[in-house]
Design a protein around this motif. Structure first.
Motif, PDB file in Angstrom:
ATOM      1  N   TRP A   1     -10.623  14.332   4.131  1.00  0.00           N
ATOM      2  CA  TRP A   1     -11.736  13.825   4.937  1.00  0.00           C
ATOM      3  C   TRP A   1     -11.846  14.656   6.213  1.00  0.00           C
ATOM      4  O   TRP A   1     -10.836  15.161   6.722  1.00  0.00           O
ATOM      5  CB  TRP A   1     -11.518  12.340   5.250  1.00  0.00           C
TER       6      TRP A   1
ATOM      7  N   SER B   1      -9.436  14.484   9.392  1.00  0.00           N
ATOM      8  CA  SER B   1      -8.129  15.140   9.447  1.00  0.00           C
ATOM      9  C   SER B   1      -8.218  16.462  10.188  1.00  0.00           C
ATOM     10  O   SER B   1      -7.348  16.807  10.981  1.00  0.00           O
ATOM     11  CB  SER B   1      -7.646  15.481   8.036  1.00  0.00           C
TER      12      SER B   1
ATOM     13  N   GLY C   1      -1.851   6.594   6.820  1.00  0.00           N
ATOM     14  CA  GLY C   1      -2.996   6.877   5.932  1.00  0.00           C
ATOM     15  C   GLY C   1      -3.155   8.366   5.716  1.00  0.00           C
ATOM     16  O   GLY C   1      -4.249   8.911   5.817  1.00  0.00           O
TER      17      GLY C   1
ATOM     18  N   ASP D   1       1.097   6.650   3.000  1.00  0.00           N
ATOM     19  CA  ASP D   1      -0.181   6.456   2.300  1.00  0.00           C
ATOM     20  C   ASP D   1      -0.128   5.132   1.552  1.00  0.00           C
ATOM     21  O   ASP D   1       0.950   4.656   1.181  1.00  0.00           O
ATOM     22  CB  ASP D   1      -0.482   7.599   1.321  1.00  0.00           C
ATOM     23  N   PHE D   2      -1.296   4.550   1.334  1.00  0.00           N
ATOM     24  CA  PHE D   2      -1.381   3.295   0.574  1.00  0.00           C
ATOM     25  C   PHE D   2      -0.764   3.479  -0.812  1.00  0.00           C
ATOM     26  O   PHE D   2      -0.036   2.625  -1.306  1.00  0.00           O
ATOM     27  CB  PHE D   2      -2.864   2.921   0.453  1.00  0.00           C
TER      28      PHE D   2
ATOM     29  N   TRP E   1      -0.390  -1.683   5.043  1.00  0.00           N
ATOM     30  CA  TRP E   1       0.040  -1.798   6.444  1.00  0.00           C
ATOM     31  C   TRP E   1       0.623  -3.174   6.769  1.00  0.00           C
ATOM     32  O   TRP E   1       1.429  -3.300   7.685  1.00  0.00           O
ATOM     33  CB  TRP E   1      -1.157  -1.509   7.371  1.00  0.00           C
TER      34      TRP E   1
ATOM     35  N   ALA F   1      -6.153   9.618  10.633  1.00  0.00           N
ATOM     36  CA  ALA F   1      -7.526  10.110  10.467  1.00  0.00           C
ATOM     37  C   ALA F   1      -8.217   9.299   9.383  1.00  0.00           C
ATOM     38  O   ALA F   1      -7.670   9.115   8.292  1.00  0.00           O
ATOM     39  CB  ALA F   1      -7.520  11.590  10.084  1.00  0.00           C
TER      40      ALA F   1
HETATM   41  C1  LIG Z   1     -10.208   7.778   3.734  1.00  0.00           C
HETATM   42  S1  LIG Z   1      -8.508   8.035   3.427  1.00  0.00           S
HETATM   43  C2  LIG Z   1      -8.093   9.238   4.674  1.00  0.00           C
HETATM   44  C3  LIG Z   1      -7.025  10.193   4.203  1.00  0.00           C
HETATM   45  C4  LIG Z   1      -6.647  11.269   5.209  1.00  0.00           C
HETATM   46  N1  LIG Z   1      -6.141  10.695   6.437  1.00  0.00           N
HETATM   47  C5  LIG Z   1      -7.783  12.194   5.505  1.00  0.00           C
HETATM   48  O1  LIG Z   1      -8.405  12.061   6.581  1.00  0.00           O
HETATM   49  O2  LIG Z   1      -8.083  13.084   4.696  1.00  0.00           O
HETATM   50  C6  LIG Z   1      -7.830   6.549   4.124  1.00  0.00           C
HETATM   51  C7  LIG Z   1      -6.330   6.415   4.049  1.00  0.00           C
HETATM   52  O3  LIG Z   1      -5.952   5.228   4.721  1.00  0.00           O
HETATM   53  C8  LIG Z   1      -4.899   4.583   4.032  1.00  0.00           C
HETATM   54  N2  LIG Z   1      -5.179   3.129   3.953  1.00  0.00           N
HETATM   55  C9  LIG Z   1      -6.372   2.518   3.903  1.00  0.00           C
HETATM   56  N3  LIG Z   1      -6.233   1.179   3.866  1.00  0.00           N
HETATM   57  C10 LIG Z   1      -4.904   0.937   3.908  1.00  0.00           C
HETATM   58  C11 LIG Z   1      -4.113  -0.249   3.904  1.00  0.00           C
HETATM   59  N4  LIG Z   1      -4.668  -1.460   3.869  1.00  0.00           N
HETATM   60  N5  LIG Z   1      -2.763  -0.126   3.956  1.00  0.00           N
HETATM   61  C12 LIG Z   1      -2.202   1.103   3.999  1.00  0.00           C
HETATM   62  N6  LIG Z   1      -2.876   2.262   3.996  1.00  0.00           N
HETATM   63  C13 LIG Z   1      -4.222   2.186   3.943  1.00  0.00           C
HETATM   64  C14 LIG Z   1      -4.766   5.209   2.686  1.00  0.00           C
HETATM   65  O4  LIG Z   1      -3.495   5.740   2.608  1.00  0.00           O
HETATM   66  C15 LIG Z   1      -5.811   6.300   2.639  1.00  0.00           C
HETATM   67  O5  LIG Z   1      -5.255   7.519   2.208  1.00  0.00           O
END
Ligand SMILES: C[S@@+](CC[C@H](N)C(=O)[O-])C[C@H]1O[C@@H](n2cnc3c(N)ncnc32)[C@H](O)[C@@H]1O
Length: 308
Positions: free
Chosen positions: A98, A101, A128, A150-151, A194, A229
């Motif tokens: 995304w 980042s 994340g 990461d989730f 989280w 991010a």
């Molecule tokens: C849109 S992706 C962004 C990935 C990366 N940070 C980027 O910018 O390329 C959102 C990230 O937030 C994390 N995430 C979203 N909701 C979450 C939750 N409820 N618990 C844990 N992690 C979560 C996930 O790991 C996911 O990879």
């Protein structure tokens, strides 16, 4: 662009990629109740658990004055999902890189150049992470340790760990020294929601009592820097994310860098929505580090949070 998601009764729910403006007013929040998946368990993923069965192709990306390697893996191969950016509660978008980042790395790089930030000897947590490029950047800038979250454990196994390995390898080739000697990055990987993550993170207060966790977060038991991010799109997840940060950031010398869109169309979250949670609580002061309005998406921002 739209993504499709099937629930157990084969009913198909359609939701919109959250970069886009809703065209009909039928945004994500107006959709029928989305099926709730049980959250994945919180666990540590070891580097040795790296996936061998999914095709990974590394390619260079130039950002913040450095070249990092980032992998490409297919969402179909990993999650059996075609053309999906995100399936709430099941796959949270970690396989895609995304824009936030890259905004985050650019902002970190300029804060380092201006003497406002140093990673040297610091303990860093990237929440994340997906590709984990901001955390990898922190490793390159001398962080003592970087923990990636990461989730989805699959994202860590198929993408984050290979990305860390590819960048370590690039460094050793560049310096023409032995891989094992050059790999002095202290990296660990954690998966899960989280809500429960503090239970597996090595540096987080396990106590649910807020007064006691704020008092306990000295340098020895917490992270110096939290990076994130594109993590604040889902309104319902914001309080859990914020609570986790409070449970693991050093008080009072920690700092959070957050990159996000100002507003995520269709889902309602965004940097401003998260900052209202922060402001209502009153523990942190927020300052805007940078704003990106390049027309490729809605306005993106990088914010810094410091304990008051
Ligand atoms: C849109 S992706 C962004 C990935 C990366 N940070 C980027 O910018 O390329 C959102 C990230 O937030 C994390 N995430 C979203 N909701 C979450 C939750 N409820 N618990 C844990 N992690 C979560 C996930 O790991 C996911 O990879």
């Amino acid at each position: 662009m739209e993504s499709e998601q099937s629930n157990s009764s084969n009913e198909t729910l359609v939701f919109r990629l959250f970069d886009e403006k809703p065209s009909s007013g039928l945004g994500f929040l107006d959709s029928p109740q989305l099926p709730l998946h049980p959250p994945p368990p919180c666990l540590e993923v070891l580097p040795s658990e790296v996936s061998a069965g999914v095709k990974y192709i590394a390619e260079p990306v130039n950002v913040g004055g450095v070249t990092l390697l980032k992998g490409r893996v297919s969402t179909q191969d990993v999650f059996a999902l075609a053309n999906s950016d995100l399936v709430p509660g099941k796959y949270e978008g970690g396989l895609k890189l995304w824009e936030g980042s890259l905004d985050l790395i650019t902002a970190l790089s300029s804060d380092i150049k201006e003497g406002k930030l140093s990673f040297a000897g610091k303990r860093v947590l990237e929440l994340g992470c997906g590709h984990g490029l901001p955390g990898i950047f922190a490793c390159q800038k001398g962080a003592a340790s970087v923990h990636f979250q990461d989730f989805n454990a699959e994202v860590l196994r198929c993408l984050t760990i290979p990305n860390v390995n590819a960048n370590v390898q690039k460094k050793s080739e560049h310096l023409a020294i032995d891989m094992n000697e050059s790999n002095n990055w202290d990296t660990r990987f954690f998966a899960g929601d989280w809500v429960e993550l503090h239970c597996v993170l090595p540096y987080a207060c396990k106590d649910e009592n807020e007064a006691s966790y704020l008092a306990q977060l000295d340098r020895a038991s917490s992270y110096d820097i939290v990076l994130m991010a594109e993590t604040v799109y889902s309104i319902s997840a914001l309080p859990n994310l914020y609570r986790l940060i409070k449970k693991c950031l050093c008080n009072p010398r920690g700092v959070v860098y957050m990159a996000a869109k100002k507003y995520y169309f269709g889902v309602g979250g965004g940097s401003r929505r998260f900052l209202s949670v922060v402001e209502n609580d009153g523990t942190f002061a927020a300052s805007l580090v940078s704003e990106v309005a390049d027309g490729s998406s809605n306005v993106r921002e990088v914010w810094k949070l410091l304990p008051k």
